[in-house]
Design a protein around this motif. Structure first.
Motif, PDB file in Angstrom:
ATOM      1  N   CYS A  85       0.816  -1.221   0.000  1.00 33.29           N
ATOM      2  CA  CYS A  85       0.000   0.000   0.000  1.00 33.29           C
ATOM      3  C   CYS A  85       0.844   1.263   0.000  1.00 33.29           C
ATOM      4  O   CYS A  85       0.302   2.360  -0.170  1.00 33.29           O
ATOM      5  CB  CYS A  85      -0.921  -0.003   1.218  1.00 33.29           C
ATOM      6  SG  CYS A  85      -2.100  -1.373   1.227  1.00 33.29           S
ATOM      7  N   ASP A 220     -14.361  -2.031  -3.244  1.00 36.57           N
ATOM      8  CA  ASP A 220     -13.507  -1.511  -4.318  1.00 36.57           C
ATOM      9  C   ASP A 220     -14.272  -0.503  -5.178  1.00 36.57           C
ATOM     10  O   ASP A 220     -13.808  -0.105  -6.239  1.00 36.57           O
ATOM     11  CB  ASP A 220     -12.946  -2.641  -5.179  1.00 36.57           C
ATOM     12  CG  ASP A 220     -14.016  -3.464  -5.889  1.00 36.57           C
ATOM     13  OD1 ASP A 220     -15.222  -3.217  -5.663  1.00 36.57           O
ATOM     14  OD2 ASP A 220     -13.649  -4.367  -6.677  1.00 36.57           O
ATOM     15  N   THR A 251      -9.179   5.385   0.480  1.00 31.74           N
ATOM     16  CA  THR A 251      -8.711   4.138  -0.130  1.00 31.74           C
ATOM     17  C   THR A 251      -9.898   3.263  -0.520  1.00 31.74           C
ATOM     18  O   THR A 251     -10.984   3.367   0.067  1.00 31.74           O
ATOM     19  CB  THR A 251      -7.842   3.326   0.850  1.00 31.74           C
ATOM     20  OG1 THR A 251      -8.633   2.987   1.998  1.00 31.74           O
ATOM     21  CG2 THR A 251      -6.628   4.115   1.298  1.00 31.74           C
ATOM     22  N   THR A 253     -10.397  -1.122  -1.648  1.00 30.92           N
ATOM     23  CA  THR A 253      -9.708  -2.378  -1.383  1.00 30.92           C
ATOM     24  C   THR A 253     -10.022  -3.433  -2.430  1.00 30.92           C
ATOM     25  O   THR A 253     -11.199  -3.636  -2.758  1.00 30.92           O
ATOM     26  CB  THR A 253     -10.132  -2.917  -0.002  1.00 30.92           C
ATOM     27  OG1 THR A 253     -10.078  -1.867   0.955  1.00 30.92           O
ATOM     28  CG2 THR A 253      -9.229  -4.058   0.436  1.00 30.92           C
ATOM     29  N   THR A 267      -6.747   1.147  -5.927  1.00 29.63           N
ATOM     30  CA  THR A 267      -6.797   2.387  -5.136  1.00 29.63           C
ATOM     31  C   THR A 267      -6.724   3.624  -6.019  1.00 29.63           C
ATOM     32  O   THR A 267      -7.162   4.710  -5.617  1.00 29.63           O
ATOM     33  CB  THR A 267      -5.681   2.401  -4.074  1.00 29.63           C
ATOM     34  OG1 THR A 267      -6.054   3.269  -2.997  1.00 29.63           O
ATOM     35  CG2 THR A 267      -4.346   2.827  -4.656  1.00 29.63           C
ATOM     36  N   HIS A 271      -7.885   7.503  -5.472  1.00 34.87           N
ATOM     37  CA  HIS A 271      -6.680   8.241  -5.092  1.00 34.87           C
ATOM     38  C   HIS A 271      -6.681   9.698  -5.569  1.00 34.87           C
ATOM     39  O   HIS A 271      -6.290  10.595  -4.812  1.00 34.87           O
ATOM     40  CB  HIS A 271      -5.447   7.501  -5.625  1.00 34.87           C
ATOM     41  CG  HIS A 271      -4.162   7.907  -4.973  1.00 34.87           C
ATOM     42  ND1 HIS A 271      -3.336   8.880  -5.495  1.00 34.87           N
ATOM     43  CD2 HIS A 271      -3.547   7.461  -3.845  1.00 34.87           C
ATOM     44  CE1 HIS A 271      -2.281   9.014  -4.729  1.00 34.87           C
ATOM     45  NE2 HIS A 271      -2.376   8.172  -3.715  1.00 34.87           N
ATOM     46  N   THR A 295      -4.150   7.702   3.236  1.00 31.02           N
ATOM     47  CA  THR A 295      -4.182   7.269   1.846  1.00 31.02           C
ATOM     48  C   THR A 295      -3.170   6.153   1.603  1.00 31.02           C
ATOM     49  O   THR A 295      -2.221   5.977   2.379  1.00 31.02           O
ATOM     50  CB  THR A 295      -3.866   8.459   0.912  1.00 31.02           C
ATOM     51  OG1 THR A 295      -4.051   8.071  -0.450  1.00 31.02           O
ATOM     52  CG2 THR A 295      -2.416   8.937   1.085  1.00 31.02           C
ATOM     53  N   ASP A 296      -3.364   5.421   0.533  1.00 33.30           N
ATOM     54  CA  ASP A 296      -2.326   4.551  -0.005  1.00 33.30           C
ATOM     55  C   ASP A 296      -1.403   5.403  -0.867  1.00 33.30           C
ATOM     56  O   ASP A 296      -1.819   6.419  -1.430  1.00 33.30           O
ATOM     57  CB  ASP A 296      -2.933   3.445  -0.880  1.00 33.30           C
ATOM     58  CG  ASP A 296      -3.732   2.428  -0.078  1.00 33.30           C
ATOM     59  OD1 ASP A 296      -3.379   2.178   1.086  1.00 33.30           O
ATOM     60  OD2 ASP A 296      -4.711   1.875  -0.625  1.00 33.30           O
TER      61      ASP A 296
END
Length: 318
Positions: A85, A220, A251, A253, A267, A271, A295-296
Motif C-alpha cells: 500500500c 472496491d 482508499t 480495497t 486504489t 486516489h 491514503t495509499d
C-alpha cells in the motif's frame, strides 16, 4: 463459466459508473477549499513552518498512510503487488509529510499484512527516531495494532515504551487543546491496539484503541467509499469538542470476486479525489470534523492539502 463472465462484466460496469460519478462531481464542483492554494516550502518540516506555538493539536489535519510499513511486504513481483500500500519507506513517508502511521504486527514483532510478512517493528521505530532526530517540531501519531488472526507480541507495551522513551506524549485528554510547542520535546502519540493483551492504562505512555477511531468499509467501489466516508464523518462531533482522533481513509480495497487484485490499480480509482473529498466536506458543512486523513501511496500533494486545512484553521479562515 458464462455466468462468471457475466458477473465480472456487471462488476466492471458498476466500477466504471462509480468512477464517472466522482469525475462528474469533480467537473461540476471542483476541489478548491479555504486556503487550498497553500503549499509548504519543506514537507519534512511542514508543521514547524506553521509556527508550533500557534498550532494546537485539535487544529491539525494529520496526513496519514494506510498500511504504512508495506513497502517491502511479501515477494517482489509475486505477492507484493497484492499487499503493498506504500512504495516508499517509513522514513521517506515522514519526510514527504506523513504524520500518522498505520502499522500491523504479529507474534514475533514482524510487520505483516494478512499472511504476508516484512521487516521487524524495530525498523519502523528506528525510522521514526531517525526522522525525529533530524527535525525539531514535528509530532506524529504512531498506531500499532496486532493484525487480525494473530496473537499479540509478548511484552510489547514495554518494548514500545522502552524504545520510544522520552519521545512519547503520555495519554492525557488535555493534549488536544495544547500547541505543538507545549508538547515538546515529546513528539509521538503512540496508540497500541492489542487483540487480547490488556489495553494501555489512562495516563500512561501509550494510548488505547479508543483514541483513534474510524469506520472502515471494505469495498472496491470508489463512490461507495467516498460517500460512506462522508456519511460517517458527518456523524462525528466537531474536532473542537472531541477527545479522540477520527480517521477517514481515501482508499478502496481489492475484492476476491474481481479479477483486479493488485492494490495500486484499485486504489487509483479514488486516489485522485482526496482534494475533492476535502472540498466536499467544506461544501456539506463537515470540514470541522476532519482530523486524520489517510491514503495509499502518499504524495506531496496529499500532504499539501492537509497542511492547507491546518493553516486555514490557524488563520481563522475556516
Amino acid at each position: 463459466m458464462g455466468s462468471q463472465v457475466s458477473k465480472q462484466l456487471e462488476r466492471r460496469k458498476a466500477i466504471d459508473a462509480e468512477k464517472k460519478i466522482l469525475a462528474d462531481l469533480f467537473e461540476s464542483s471542483g476541489d478548491q477549499f479555504p486556503g487550498s492554494d497553500y503549499h509548504p516550502s519543506d514537507h519534512k518540516t511542514w508543521m514547524a513552518g506553521l509556527d508550533p506555538s500557534k498550532v494546537r493539536v485539535r487544529d491539525i489535519l494529520f496526513p496519514g498512510t494506510h498500511d504504512s510499513a508495506t513497502d517491502k511486504i511479501g515477494i517482489r513481483f509475486v505477492s507484493r503487488p497484492f499487499a503493498q500500500c506504500q512504495s516508499c519507506s517509513i522514513y521517506r513517508q515522514l519526510c514527504r509529510g506523513a504524520r500518522v502511521l498505520d502499522v500491523r504486527v504479529q507474534e514475533d514483532r514482524r510487520v505483516c499484512h494478512g499472511i504476508l510478512l516484512t521487516y521487524s517493528i524495530d525498523l519502523v521505530l528506528d525510522s521514526v527516531k531517525r526522522f525525529l532526530s533530524e527535525t525539531t517540531s514535528e509530532i506524529l501519531i504512531l498506531e500499532i495494532r496486532t493484525e487480525f488472526g494473530h496473537d499479540d507480541p509478548p511484552n510489547f507495551d514495554s518494548h514500545l515504551s522502552d524504545s520510544l522513551g522520552d519521545l512519547l506524549i503520555h495519554q492525557d485528554d488535555h493534549v488536544f487543546d495544547k500547541t505543538i510547542a507545549e508538547l515538546l520535546p515529546r513528539r509521538v502519540i503512540c496508540i497500541w491496539k492489542p487483540r487480547k493483551s490488556p489495553a494501555p492504562k489512562p495516563g500512561g505512555p501509550l494510548w488505547s484503541a479508543g483514541y483513534l477511531k474510524d469506520n472502515w468499509i471494505d469495498t472496491d467501489l470508489p463512490n461507495t467509499k467516498f460517500e460512506s466516508n462522508m456519511k460517517h464523518l458527518s456523524e462525528q462531533a466537531p474536532v473542537s469538542s472531541r477527545k479522540y482522533f477520527y480517521r477517514v481513509e481515501n482508499t478502496v480495497t481489492p475484492q476476491a470476486d474481481n479479477p483486479v487484485l493488485c492494490v495500486r490499480p484499485v486504489t487509483d480509482r479514488i486516489h485522485p479525489y482526496s482534494r475533492l473529498f476535502i472540498s466536499q466536506a467544506f461544501a456539506r458543512g463537515f470540514a470541522d470534523r476532519l482530523q486524520v486523513f489517510s491514503t495509499d501511496f502518499i504524495t506531496e500533494d496529499f500532504v499539501d492539502a492537509c497542511a492547507a486545512v491546518t493553516r486555514a484553521r490557524i488563520e481563522g479562515k475556516c
